[in-house]
Design a protein around this motif. Structure first.
Motif, PDB file in Angstrom:
ATOM      1  N   LYS A 147      23.337   1.165 -13.983  1.00 29.94           N
ATOM      2  CA  LYS A 147      23.651   2.490 -13.851  1.00 29.94           C
ATOM      3  C   LYS A 147      22.130   3.419 -13.806  1.00 29.94           C
ATOM      4  CE  LYS A 147      25.843   6.408 -16.332  1.00 29.94           C
ATOM      5  NZ  LYS A 147      26.314   7.012 -17.596  1.00 29.94           N
ATOM      6  N   ALA A 148      21.167   3.126 -14.689  1.00 29.50           N
ATOM      7  CA  ALA A 148      19.869   3.666 -14.970  1.00 29.50           C
ATOM      8  C   ALA A 148      19.097   3.364 -13.527  1.00 29.50           C
ATOM      9  CB  ALA A 148      19.184   3.023 -15.754  1.00 29.50           C
ATOM     10  N   ARG A 149      19.134   2.000 -12.852  1.00 27.59           N
ATOM     11  CA  ARG A 149      18.657   1.693 -11.405  1.00 27.59           C
ATOM     12  C   ARG A 149      19.215   2.656 -10.612  1.00 27.59           C
ATOM     13  NH1 ARG A 149      18.486  -3.547 -13.623  1.00 27.59           N
ATOM     14  NH2 ARG A 149      20.478  -4.202 -12.600  1.00 27.59           N
ATOM     15  N   THR A 150      20.423   2.769 -10.389  1.00 28.85           N
ATOM     16  CA  THR A 150      21.176   3.717  -9.229  1.00 28.85           C
ATOM     17  C   THR A 150      20.636   5.028  -9.632  1.00 28.85           C
ATOM     18  OG1 THR A 150      22.937   2.199  -9.321  1.00 28.85           O
ATOM     19  CG2 THR A 150      23.258   4.428  -8.570  1.00 28.85           C
ATOM     20  N   GLU A 151      20.781   5.621 -10.601  1.00 28.06           N
ATOM     21  CA  GLU A 151      20.241   7.123 -10.940  1.00 28.06           C
ATOM     22  C   GLU A 151      18.734   7.390 -10.477  1.00 28.06           C
ATOM     23  OE1 GLU A 151      21.140   8.222 -14.970  1.00 28.06           O
ATOM     24  OE2 GLU A 151      23.400   7.803 -14.446  1.00 28.06           O
ATOM     25  N   GLN A 152      18.059   6.297 -10.742  1.00 27.50           N
ATOM     26  CA  GLN A 152      16.578   6.435 -10.310  1.00 27.50           C
ATOM     27  C   GLN A 152      16.358   6.390  -8.804  1.00 27.50           C
ATOM     28  OE1 GLN A 152      14.024   3.518 -11.929  1.00 27.50           O
ATOM     29  NE2 GLN A 152      12.190   4.393 -11.639  1.00 27.50           N
ATOM     30  N   GLY A 179      25.209   8.700  -6.985  1.00 26.85           N
ATOM     31  CA  GLY A 179      25.398   8.321  -5.613  1.00 26.85           C
ATOM     32  C   GLY A 179      26.564   8.987  -4.782  1.00 26.85           C
ATOM     33  N   SER A 180      27.648   9.254  -5.522  1.00 25.44           N
ATOM     34  CA  SER A 180      28.713   9.780  -5.066  1.00 25.44           C
ATOM     35  C   SER A 180      28.340  11.177  -4.432  1.00 25.44           C
ATOM     36  CB  SER A 180      30.065   9.749  -5.652  1.00 25.44           C
ATOM     37  OG  SER A 180      29.792  10.674  -6.874  1.00 25.44           O
ATOM     38  N   THR A 181      28.845  11.479  -3.279  1.00 25.49           N
ATOM     39  CA  THR A 181      28.441  12.670  -2.584  1.00 25.49           C
ATOM     40  C   THR A 181      29.498  13.416  -2.076  1.00 25.49           C
ATOM     41  OG1 THR A 181      26.504  11.530  -2.005  1.00 25.49           O
ATOM     42  CG2 THR A 181      26.901  13.611  -0.890  1.00 25.49           C
ATOM     43  N   SER A 182      29.610  14.894  -2.034  1.00 23.81           N
ATOM     44  CA  SER A 182      30.495  15.501  -1.367  1.00 23.81           C
ATOM     45  C   SER A 182      29.805  16.456  -0.458  1.00 23.81           C
ATOM     46  CB  SER A 182      31.428  16.489  -2.425  1.00 23.81           C
ATOM     47  OG  SER A 182      30.453  17.365  -2.929  1.00 23.81           O
TER      48      SER A 182
END
Length: 163
Positions: free
Chosen positions: A30-35, A139-142
């Motif tokens: 989760k931390a890697r994805t957020e970064q 990473g989810s996007t609208s």
């Protein structure tokens, strides 16, 4: 009897250790994805895989064909489906939301809980478009695409975080 109790205690200890390790792995991912999301947005180099379309009228639908919105510094590559009413378009339907053009204005604001709100405008030979994105730390996007001469469209998708 004592042997079975020791075996049971050993099994519980191993299960707890495995669960703790899995939880640590999830937190690290989760931390890697957020970064990665934060870095891509700060550099203005990101791609969003769009997987769901929400027209203003009619039913929402999952998209099976790969559609994307890509931002590279000062330009946008929009490859998005369009279903809806057009007010004034060229003969044959025009490009709709499929084009490559420079970005005129770009602004990004920090939202609650790490969310980023992005709004940018672009113009091609056919229309002027305003895109509004909400990107969450995972990473989810609208995404909302608002052409001047057509009805707006809303989409949702995931930011591509792999290099």
């Amino acid at each position: 009897m004592k042997k079975s109790i020791y075996t049971l205690l050993l099994a519980c200890t191993l299960a707890a250790t495995g669960t703790a390790q899995a939880q640590t792995d999830r937190q690290a991912e989760k931390a890697r994805t957020e970064q990665a999301v934060r870095k891509a947005l700060d550099e203005r180099r990101y791609c969003i895989d769009v997987n769901y379309m929400n027209p203003m009228r009619g039913r929402s639908r999952a998209l099976t064909t790969p559609y994307t919105l890509t931002v590279r510094n000062d330009s946008v590559l929009s490859y998005l489906p369009y279903v809806g009413e057009a007010y004034s378009v060229p003969y044959g339907g025009g490009k709709a939301l499929n084009f490559n053009a420079p970005i005129s204005t770009y602004e990004m604001k920090e939202g609650k809980r790490g969310r980023r709100d992005i709004k940018f405008t672009t113009t091609n030979d056919e229309d002027t478009y305003t895109y509004t994105l909400t990107v969450y730390p995972n990473g989810s996007t609208s995404l909302r695409g608002q052409p001047t001469r057509r009805q707006s469209r809303s989409f949702s998708g995931e930011m591509v975080t792999e290099e």
